[in-house]
Write a protein that holds these residues in place. Structure first.
Motif, PDB file in Angstrom:
ATOM      1  N   THR A   3       0.820  -1.217   0.000  1.00  0.00           N
ATOM      2  CA  THR A   3       0.000   0.000   0.000  1.00  0.00           C
ATOM      3  C   THR A   3       0.849   1.260   0.000  1.00  0.00           C
ATOM      4  N   LYS A   4       2.155   1.143   0.219  1.00  0.00           N
ATOM      5  CA  LYS A   4       3.047   2.303   0.280  1.00  0.00           C
ATOM      6  C   LYS A   4       4.194   2.219  -0.729  1.00  0.00           C
ATOM      7  N   PRO A   5       3.918   2.000  -2.005  1.00  0.00           N
ATOM      8  CA  PRO A   5       5.024   1.943  -2.970  1.00  0.00           C
ATOM      9  C   PRO A   5       5.553   3.344  -3.263  1.00  0.00           C
ATOM     10  N   ALA A   6       6.776   3.390  -3.768  1.00  0.00           N
ATOM     11  CA  ALA A   6       7.396   4.651  -4.187  1.00  0.00           C
ATOM     12  C   ALA A   6       8.038   4.428  -5.543  1.00  0.00           C
ATOM     13  N   SER A   7       8.495   5.507  -6.163  1.00  0.00           N
ATOM     14  CA  SER A   7       9.036   5.380  -7.519  1.00  0.00           C
ATOM     15  C   SER A   7      10.436   4.774  -7.491  1.00  0.00           C
ATOM     16  N   CYS A   8      10.690   3.949  -8.485  1.00  0.00           N
ATOM     17  CA  CYS A   8      11.988   3.304  -8.669  1.00  0.00           C
ATOM     18  C   CYS A   8      13.022   4.377  -9.026  1.00  0.00           C
ATOM     19  N   ASP A   9      14.246   4.241  -8.513  1.00  0.00           N
ATOM     20  CA  ASP A   9      15.297   5.215  -8.810  1.00  0.00           C
ATOM     21  C   ASP A   9      15.770   5.134 -10.255  1.00  0.00           C
ATOM     22  N   ILE A  10      15.525   4.040 -10.934  1.00  0.00           N
ATOM     23  CA  ILE A  10      15.993   3.868 -12.299  1.00  0.00           C
ATOM     24  C   ILE A  10      14.918   4.264 -13.309  1.00  0.00           C
ATOM     25  N   CYS A  11      13.733   3.671 -13.190  1.00  0.00           N
ATOM     26  CA  CYS A  11      12.703   3.874 -14.226  1.00  0.00           C
ATOM     27  C   CYS A  11      11.501   4.686 -13.737  1.00  0.00           C
TER      28      CYS A  11
ATOM     29  N   THR B 189      22.161  -7.870 -14.886  1.00  0.00           N
ATOM     30  CA  THR B 189      23.560  -7.981 -14.460  1.00  0.00           C
ATOM     31  C   THR B 189      24.339  -6.701 -14.706  1.00  0.00           C
ATOM     32  N   GLY B 190      23.787  -5.786 -15.494  1.00  0.00           N
ATOM     33  CA  GLY B 190      24.440  -4.500 -15.701  1.00  0.00           C
ATOM     34  C   GLY B 190      24.214  -3.543 -14.548  1.00  0.00           C
ATOM     35  N   PHE B 191      23.260  -3.848 -13.675  1.00  0.00           N
ATOM     36  CA  PHE B 191      22.952  -2.989 -12.543  1.00  0.00           C
ATOM     37  C   PHE B 191      23.578  -3.501 -11.251  1.00  0.00           C
TER      38      PHE B 191
ATOM     39  N   TYR C  90      27.164   2.461  -7.902  1.00  0.00           N
ATOM     40  CA  TYR C  90      27.626   2.691  -6.536  1.00  0.00           C
ATOM     41  C   TYR C  90      28.202   4.104  -6.408  1.00  0.00           C
ATOM     42  N   GLN C  91      28.973   4.537  -7.404  1.00  0.00           N
ATOM     43  CA  GLN C  91      29.523   5.898  -7.375  1.00  0.00           C
ATOM     44  C   GLN C  91      28.403   6.938  -7.424  1.00  0.00           C
ATOM     45  N   GLN C  92      27.348   6.675  -8.187  1.00  0.00           N
ATOM     46  CA  GLN C  92      26.201   7.586  -8.213  1.00  0.00           C
ATOM     47  C   GLN C  92      25.572   7.695  -6.830  1.00  0.00           C
ATOM     48  N   ARG C  93      25.448   6.576  -6.139  1.00  0.00           N
ATOM     49  CA  ARG C  93      24.872   6.606  -4.792  1.00  0.00           C
ATOM     50  C   ARG C  93      25.763   7.410  -3.850  1.00  0.00           C
ATOM     51  N   LEU C  94      27.096   7.215  -3.940  1.00  0.00           N
ATOM     52  CA  LEU C  94      28.021   7.971  -3.095  1.00  0.00           C
ATOM     53  C   LEU C  94      27.934   9.464  -3.395  1.00  0.00           C
ATOM     54  N   ASN C  95      27.920   9.820  -4.686  1.00  0.00           N
ATOM     55  CA  ASN C  95      27.831  11.241  -5.057  1.00  0.00           C
ATOM     56  C   ASN C  95      26.528  11.858  -4.566  1.00  0.00           C
ATOM     57  N   ARG C  96      25.436  11.142  -4.670  1.00  0.00           N
ATOM     58  CA  ARG C  96      24.145  11.655  -4.212  1.00  0.00           C
ATOM     59  C   ARG C  96      24.165  11.899  -2.708  1.00  0.00           C
TER      60      ARG C  96
ATOM     61  N   ASP D  33      22.182   4.057   3.543  1.00  0.00           N
ATOM     62  CA  ASP D  33      21.684   4.311   2.194  1.00  0.00           C
ATOM     63  C   ASP D  33      20.599   3.307   1.865  1.00  0.00           C
ATOM     64  N   TRP D  34      19.549   3.770   1.214  1.00  0.00           N
ATOM     65  CA  TRP D  34      18.473   2.911   0.744  1.00  0.00           C
ATOM     66  C   TRP D  34      17.784   3.592  -0.420  1.00  0.00           C
ATOM     67  N   PHE D  35      17.203   2.780  -1.299  1.00  0.00           N
ATOM     68  CA  PHE D  35      16.470   3.328  -2.428  1.00  0.00           C
ATOM     69  C   PHE D  35      15.515   2.276  -2.965  1.00  0.00           C
ATOM     70  N   TYR D  36      14.425   2.765  -3.571  1.00  0.00           N
ATOM     71  CA  TYR D  36      13.424   1.882  -4.160  1.00  0.00           C
ATOM     72  C   TYR D  36      13.927   1.409  -5.524  1.00  0.00           C
ATOM     73  N   ILE D  37      13.609   0.155  -5.829  1.00  0.00           N
ATOM     74  CA  ILE D  37      14.077  -0.441  -7.080  1.00  0.00           C
ATOM     75  C   ILE D  37      13.050  -1.471  -7.558  1.00  0.00           C
ATOM     76  N   CYS D  38      12.891  -1.586  -8.847  1.00  0.00           N
ATOM     77  CA  CYS D  38      11.994  -2.601  -9.417  1.00  0.00           C
ATOM     78  C   CYS D  38      12.667  -3.980  -9.331  1.00  0.00           C
ATOM     79  N   PRO D  39      11.905  -5.025  -9.068  1.00  0.00           N
ATOM     80  CA  PRO D  39      12.495  -6.373  -9.019  1.00  0.00           C
ATOM     81  C   PRO D  39      13.142  -6.786 -10.344  1.00  0.00           C
ATOM     82  N   SER D  40      12.648  -6.243 -11.455  1.00  0.00           N
ATOM     83  CA  SER D  40      13.243  -6.592 -12.750  1.00  0.00           C
ATOM     84  C   SER D  40      14.671  -6.052 -12.871  1.00  0.00           C
ATOM     85  N   HIS D  41      14.952  -4.920 -12.234  1.00  0.00           N
ATOM     86  CA  HIS D  41      16.311  -4.370 -12.273  1.00  0.00           C
ATOM     87  C   HIS D  41      17.288  -5.237 -11.481  1.00  0.00           C
TER      88      HIS D  41
END
Length: 186
Positions: free
Chosen positions: A15-23, A50-52, A151-157, A38-46
């Motif tokens: 009941t509390k979904p949020a937007s995926c950081d990728i799509c 293997t590129g992610f 990972y570098q994007q997460r660190l920079n953010r 650190d935490w972020f929402y992500i789609c299970p397909s991502h």
């Protein structure tokens, strides 16, 4: 400030979904570090891409689980074997008792008794066959390592968020700006 590149996959309430950081689609899956920095929402397909990220598999836990399943299977087979041996002994003692009673009646009873035993033997193994252990490969991994670029994007953010926070705190400080001159110019 830096955090380890080890993320655990968790589910939040549907009941509390949020937007995926990728799509930017709504998702109820979250990747979170062990120290909760650190935490972020992500789609299970991502997570399957293997590129992610790369799933981190605990080899020792998998081997231990396989070993336990094998031991349980061996124990089950031993019990079935002991039951069959016990039935054979019971049948042999019953047959010897019947021989003593009457030879003519024995032939008819043996044939009907063997048919009944064969039908019972056929039904017993099917009960144990339905409980196959689940395959370890079918389970989804829970621990992931992000690819270096993500990972570098997460660190920079995280760094940018800390810099912005410090900047806001400095702006609230009244001593940051110069004060109005109190003396008259001469």
């Amino acid at each position: 400030m830096a955090f380890p590149n080890v993320y655990t996959h968790r589910k939040v309430a549907e009941t509390k979904p949020a937007s995926c950081d990728i799509c930017f689609k709504l998702s109820s899956s979250v990747l979170i570090t062990s120290d909760n920095k650190d935490w972020f929402y992500i789609c299970p397909s991502h997570l399957k891409d293997t590129g992610f990220c790369i799933p981190m598999i605990d080899r020792a836990a998998i081997e231990e689980r396989k070993k336990q399943e094998l031991e349980a299977e061996i124990e089950r087979v031993k019990q079935e074997y002991e039951e069959k041996q016990k039935k054979k002994k019971d049948k042999a003692s019953a047959d010897s008792a019947k021989k003593d009673e009457a030879d003519g009646k024995k032939n008819k009873e043996d044939k009907s008794g063997e048919k009944a035993d064969k039908t019972q033997d056929k039904t017993e193994p099917t009960q144990g066959e339905g409980t196959e252990p689940s395959s370890v490969d079918d389970e989804e991994p829970r621990v992931f390592e992000l690819k270096n670029t993500f990972y570098q994007q997460r660190l920079n953010r995280k760094r940018q968020a800390e810099i912005a926070k410090r900047h806001r705190e400095r702006m609230k400080d009244p001593n940051l700006f110069p004060s109005v001159p109190k003396n008259l110019p001469s």
